[in-house]
Scaffold this motif. Sequence first.
Motif, PDB file in Angstrom:
ATOM      1  N   LEU A 197      15.235  17.293   0.108  1.00  0.00           N
ATOM      2  CA  LEU A 197      14.813  16.332  -0.902  1.00  0.00           C
ATOM      3  C   LEU A 197      15.517  14.987  -0.815  1.00  0.00           C
ATOM      4  O   LEU A 197      14.874  13.936  -0.720  1.00  0.00           O
ATOM      5  CB  LEU A 197      15.007  16.929  -2.299  1.00  0.00           C
ATOM      6  N   TYR A 198      16.850  14.981  -0.869  1.00  0.00           N
ATOM      7  CA  TYR A 198      17.561  13.706  -0.948  1.00  0.00           C
ATOM      8  C   TYR A 198      17.444  12.904   0.349  1.00  0.00           C
ATOM      9  O   TYR A 198      17.330  11.674   0.318  1.00  0.00           O
ATOM     10  CB  TYR A 198      19.024  13.939  -1.307  1.00  0.00           C
ATOM     11  N   GLY A 199      17.467  13.606   1.484  1.00  0.00           N
ATOM     12  CA  GLY A 199      17.263  12.907   2.746  1.00  0.00           C
ATOM     13  C   GLY A 199      15.891  12.261   2.792  1.00  0.00           C
ATOM     14  O   GLY A 199      15.728  11.121   3.260  1.00  0.00           O
ATOM     15  N   LEU A 200      14.875  12.967   2.279  1.00  0.00           N
ATOM     16  CA  LEU A 200      13.518  12.435   2.246  1.00  0.00           C
ATOM     17  C   LEU A 200      13.438  11.191   1.368  1.00  0.00           C
ATOM     18  O   LEU A 200      12.833  10.169   1.755  1.00  0.00           O
ATOM     19  CB  LEU A 200      12.562  13.510   1.731  1.00  0.00           C
ATOM     20  N   LEU A 201      14.037  11.239   0.186  1.00  0.00           N
ATOM     21  CA  LEU A 201      13.988  10.075  -0.701  1.00  0.00           C
ATOM     22  C   LEU A 201      14.666   8.868  -0.068  1.00  0.00           C
ATOM     23  O   LEU A 201      14.204   7.728  -0.224  1.00  0.00           O
ATOM     24  CB  LEU A 201      14.638  10.411  -2.044  1.00  0.00           C
ATOM     25  N   ARG A 202      15.745   9.107   0.664  1.00  0.00           N
ATOM     26  CA  ARG A 202      16.417   7.988   1.336  1.00  0.00           C
ATOM     27  C   ARG A 202      15.545   7.412   2.457  1.00  0.00           C
ATOM     28  O   ARG A 202      15.499   6.186   2.647  1.00  0.00           O
ATOM     29  CB  ARG A 202      17.774   8.444   1.879  1.00  0.00           C
ATOM     30  N   VAL A 203      14.855   8.283   3.190  1.00  0.00           N
ATOM     31  CA  VAL A 203      13.951   7.808   4.243  1.00  0.00           C
ATOM     32  C   VAL A 203      12.813   6.988   3.627  1.00  0.00           C
ATOM     33  O   VAL A 203      12.466   5.904   4.120  1.00  0.00           O
ATOM     34  CB  VAL A 203      13.382   8.998   5.055  1.00  0.00           C
ATOM     35  N   LEU A 204      12.236   7.483   2.537  1.00  0.00           N
ATOM     36  CA  LEU A 204      11.124   6.770   1.901  1.00  0.00           C
ATOM     37  C   LEU A 204      11.578   5.449   1.294  1.00  0.00           C
ATOM     38  O   LEU A 204      10.789   4.508   1.196  1.00  0.00           O
ATOM     39  CB  LEU A 204      10.469   7.658   0.848  1.00  0.00           C
ATOM     40  N   ASP A 205      12.842   5.355   0.901  1.00  0.00           N
ATOM     41  CA  ASP A 205      13.370   4.081   0.411  1.00  0.00           C
ATOM     42  C   ASP A 205      13.350   3.004   1.496  1.00  0.00           C
ATOM     43  O   ASP A 205      13.344   1.812   1.194  1.00  0.00           O
ATOM     44  CB  ASP A 205      14.807   4.274  -0.088  1.00  0.00           C
ATOM     45  N   ARG A 206      13.374   3.447   2.758  1.00  0.00           N
ATOM     46  CA  ARG A 206      13.384   2.494   3.873  1.00  0.00           C
ATOM     47  C   ARG A 206      12.005   2.367   4.541  1.00  0.00           C
ATOM     48  O   ARG A 206      11.889   1.729   5.589  1.00  0.00           O
ATOM     49  CB  ARG A 206      14.401   2.931   4.933  1.00  0.00           C
ATOM     50  N   ALA A 207      10.989   2.970   3.941  1.00  0.00           N
ATOM     51  CA  ALA A 207       9.677   3.059   4.596  1.00  0.00           C
ATOM     52  C   ALA A 207       8.748   1.888   4.277  1.00  0.00           C
ATOM     53  O   ALA A 207       7.589   1.895   4.671  1.00  0.00           O
ATOM     54  CB  ALA A 207       9.001   4.376   4.214  1.00  0.00           C
ATOM     55  N   ASN A 208       9.243   0.899   3.553  1.00  0.00           N
ATOM     56  CA  ASN A 208       8.444  -0.285   3.231  1.00  0.00           C
ATOM     57  C   ASN A 208       7.173   0.094   2.475  1.00  0.00           C
ATOM     58  O   ASN A 208       6.068  -0.359   2.800  1.00  0.00           O
ATOM     59  CB  ASN A 208       8.095  -1.079   4.496  1.00  0.00           C
ATOM     60  N   VAL A 209       7.337   0.955   1.470  1.00  0.00           N
ATOM     61  CA  VAL A 209       6.214   1.311   0.600  1.00  0.00           C
ATOM     62  C   VAL A 209       6.494   0.750  -0.792  1.00  0.00           C
ATOM     63  O   VAL A 209       7.648   0.534  -1.180  1.00  0.00           O
ATOM     64  CB  VAL A 209       6.021   2.845   0.519  1.00  0.00           C
ATOM     65  N   SER A 210       5.422   0.504  -1.548  1.00  0.00           N
ATOM     66  CA  SER A 210       5.594  -0.089  -2.871  1.00  0.00           C
ATOM     67  C   SER A 210       5.931   0.946  -3.929  1.00  0.00           C
ATOM     68  O   SER A 210       6.483   0.618  -4.978  1.00  0.00           O
ATOM     69  CB  SER A 210       4.318  -0.830  -3.284  1.00  0.00           C
ATOM     70  N   ARG A 211       5.606   2.222  -3.613  1.00  0.00           N
ATOM     71  CA  ARG A 211       5.796   3.268  -4.612  1.00  0.00           C
ATOM     72  C   ARG A 211       5.842   4.628  -3.920  1.00  0.00           C
ATOM     73  O   ARG A 211       5.209   4.816  -2.871  1.00  0.00           O
ATOM     74  CB  ARG A 211       4.635   3.242  -5.605  1.00  0.00           C
ATOM     75  N   ILE A 212       6.583   5.562  -4.503  1.00  0.00           N
ATOM     76  CA  ILE A 212       6.632   6.938  -4.002  1.00  0.00           C
ATOM     77  C   ILE A 212       5.908   7.817  -5.016  1.00  0.00           C
ATOM     78  O   ILE A 212       6.301   7.891  -6.177  1.00  0.00           O
ATOM     79  CB  ILE A 212       8.087   7.420  -3.829  1.00  0.00           C
ATOM     80  N   LEU A 213       4.854   8.485  -4.565  1.00  0.00           N
ATOM     81  CA  LEU A 213       4.059   9.364  -5.424  1.00  0.00           C
ATOM     82  C   LEU A 213       4.302  10.805  -4.996  1.00  0.00           C
ATOM     83  O   LEU A 213       4.078  11.156  -3.834  1.00  0.00           O
ATOM     84  CB  LEU A 213       2.574   9.025  -5.315  1.00  0.00           C
ATOM     85  N   ILE A 214       4.751  11.636  -5.940  1.00  0.00           N
ATOM     86  CA  ILE A 214       5.112  13.015  -5.610  1.00  0.00           C
ATOM     87  C   ILE A 214       4.311  13.979  -6.468  1.00  0.00           C
ATOM     88  O   ILE A 214       4.234  13.831  -7.696  1.00  0.00           O
ATOM     89  CB  ILE A 214       6.623  13.264  -5.803  1.00  0.00           C
ATOM     90  N   GLU A 215       3.713  14.962  -5.809  1.00  0.00           N
ATOM     91  CA  GLU A 215       2.954  15.982  -6.517  1.00  0.00           C
ATOM     92  C   GLU A 215       3.894  16.861  -7.328  1.00  0.00           C
ATOM     93  O   GLU A 215       4.894  17.364  -6.811  1.00  0.00           O
ATOM     94  CB  GLU A 215       2.179  16.850  -5.517  1.00  0.00           C
ATOM     95  N   LYS A 216       3.562  17.059  -8.598  1.00  0.00           N
ATOM     96  CA  LYS A 216       4.371  17.916  -9.466  1.00  0.00           C
ATOM     97  C   LYS A 216       4.329  19.353  -8.968  1.00  0.00           C
ATOM     98  O   LYS A 216       3.299  19.840  -8.501  1.00  0.00           O
ATOM     99  CB  LYS A 216       3.847  17.836 -10.896  1.00  0.00           C
TER     100      LYS A 216
END
Length: 349
Positions: free
Chosen positions: A304-323
């Motif tokens: 989880l945390y590694g993924l969130l850090r990668v997505l922080d650097r992915a040049n996306v405007s928003r992170i959408l996560i399925e509940k």
Amino acid sequence: MSDQQQGGHAGTPELTAADIEQAAALLDAGELVAFPTETVYGLGGDAASPAAVARIYAAKGRPANHPVIVHLPPGGDPQYWAAEWPEAAQKLVEAFWPGPLTLIVKRHARIPDAVSGGQDSVGLRCPSHPVAQKLLAAFSKRRGGHGGVAAPSANRFGHVSPTTAQHVRDEFGAAVHVLDGGACDVGIESTILDLSRGFPALLRPGHVSPLDIARVLGEAPRLPDGSDATAPRASGTLKAHYAPRTPLALLPFEALEPLLAAARDAGETVALVARGSRAGAWASAANVHFVAAPEEPQVYARELYGLLRVLDRANVSRILIEKLPETLEWIAVNDRLGRAAAAFEAQQD
């Protein structure tokens, strides 16, 4: 306990006895050391030194009333830190220590207020990571067998916790001495169980589940439903926590689809973390950075945390996560994702 936890981690840099002693000497001198545990990397300081604990709070930007957890070596004496040691605590120690379980008990008068945010309780745990164990043992030896290391996660307060040494360096640069013990096995913070009020109450879910605890104690712990007004403050239990810098939303997939469509129409690129079977055409959409969500709770937690850090650097405007399913096996991951999303809910209202 896994073989990795007992004997070392695959791909872990070789740390020498001199490396461990150097880090223990820094702790002894009141300095901070980041070190790996099986859960996340901790930012450690001498738990008996108010000045060292103050340095932890200052480095993290952590509120002074938010307590930190004291880490003990295998064979350490938790009763040195406790005014009371319930029978339930001893049963849980025998079942889960070393491991990812923190116990909240009444604090002994000799323990500084700073560790507990001014409360009369203290959180104790014994990690299973071999590097943590060696460091804690070396430091405790310098303190006559009673050394403890206060160590919240080694990141800026409220942000994503670190599960590799590089994550710590990304947060603090060269300002903090880091022991590199490889990637953490569990990947989310320890379970926190309060035993300070005469009954077991889960304050933060983690790898040790409510069912695990119930099997040992013969009774189920109270679950964190927001109604436990007398619960002590504990690490990682603020509503908004564990958040990336990129705005994050946690919603059922049906509620994510309008957000995906709106981003597409606006020409924005967003990240989508969802089960592949649900993602459908969105998984290959041009404006979607798709990540297939792990199907197993323990795998999801570890990544989880590694993924969130990668997505922080992915040049996306928003992170959408399925509940995720609202079941006990998903309670820990749901807790972390819910707190990460809460950091942005006020901005959406």
